[in-house]
Design an enzyme around this catalytic site. Sequence first.
Site, mmCIF file in Angstrom:
data_model
loop_
_atom_site.group_PDB
_atom_site.id
_atom_site.type_symbol
_atom_site.label_atom_id
_atom_site.label_comp_id
_atom_site.label_asym_id
_atom_site.label_seq_id
_atom_site.Cartn_x
_atom_site.Cartn_y
_atom_site.Cartn_z
ATOM 1 N N LYS A 55 -1.055 10.580 1.698
ATOM 2 C CA LYS A 55 0.019 9.927 0.516
ATOM 3 C C LYS A 55 -0.448 10.472 -0.849
ATOM 4 C CE LYS A 55 -0.851 5.778 1.944
ATOM 5 N NZ LYS A 55 -1.570 6.231 3.016
ATOM 6 N N ARG A 99 17.152 13.798 12.988
ATOM 7 C CA ARG A 99 17.327 15.327 12.596
ATOM 8 C C ARG A 99 18.699 15.731 11.840
ATOM 9 N NH1 ARG A 99 15.514 19.414 17.594
ATOM 10 N NH2 ARG A 99 15.821 20.689 15.720
ATOM 11 N N HIS A 121 0.790 -1.149 0.050
ATOM 12 C CA HIS A 121 0.046 -0.114 -0.019
ATOM 13 C C HIS A 121 0.891 1.167 0.041
ATOM 14 C CE1 HIS A 121 -3.691 2.325 0.623
ATOM 15 N NE2 HIS A 121 -3.100 2.845 1.808
ATOM 16 N N ASP A 172 -2.248 3.968 -4.385
ATOM 17 C CA ASP A 172 -2.892 3.036 -3.689
ATOM 18 C C ASP A 172 -2.232 1.649 -3.512
ATOM 19 O OD1 ASP A 172 -5.187 2.355 -1.946
ATOM 20 O OD2 ASP A 172 -6.082 1.012 -3.589
#
Length: 310
Positions: A159, A243, A138, A177
């Site tokens: 998304k 980070r 997916h 999808d």
Amino acid sequence: MTVTVKMLVQKVKLDVVYATDNLLSKEITTSDISRPGLEMTGYFDYYAPERLQLFGMKEWSYLTQMTSHNRYSVLKEMFKKDTPAVVVSRNLAIPKEMVQAAKEEGISLLSSRVSTSRLAGEMSYFLDASLAERTSVHGVLMDIYGMGVLIQGDSGIGKSETGLELVKRGHRLVADDRVDVYAKDEETLWGEPAEILRHLLEIRGVGIIDVMSLYGASAVKDSSQVQLAIYLENFEAGKVFDRLGNGNEEITFSGVRIPRIRIPVKTGRNVSVVIEAAAMNHRAKEMGFDATKTFEDRLTQLITKNEVSQ
């Protein structure tokens, strides 16, 4: 995926010397290709009849030096019901004994104008991709600056909307999808859309849109190598995210590992721009330019300098 002789003929642009509709519908079960050698001397131990049999200049030259009777006998023994097809390269003149044996044993006989090595490469490339075991995942697969990026995340996180924004920014949609991924080899992962979803994007509140119709052929791509995975997740205060970019998280699909980056999503954050930067940064790392390492080196130099000055 089922691959037939007819599909091979159409994809590699082969000429049909002899075949029937039933023979063209015969299934090819392996991507391995054989070039007969010892078999033409009558040695058939370990012969693999289920493979495509490819005759090039050397095989053809050896055949032409045999008597008609021996040539027919060897080819008759070589052509089995399991053999999907026999292919002759370079537009070489096909002996009548080969045609006769193909007809009697029910084998498609094909020819090509291209060289043997090039033909073998084209057929192997097509068969490797078509016969590879596929896994459905997916997400949204995008081609960003020539790099295949698989965008994943929880349902409803955005998304498809991010994919649409990337299309508007000049990148290409591969699949939305459902992405069918497969390994071309031990280190190379490829992805493509399900046929029913090709070129389509589902946007909540809008519905299904045809990206090719709205944005043109340059906005879509039929398949792409998958080189980077992006995982979108909701931003949570106190949750630690990478980070510095020195994390080495990976994810495995079809036995192939690719790097994965987690990107926090919050209101006001331009996720598509962040994904673009992530793709470019990954490409830079592959080329030997690592901004994180540069920062760490500068930090080390600064600490060392301060220690010396004290």
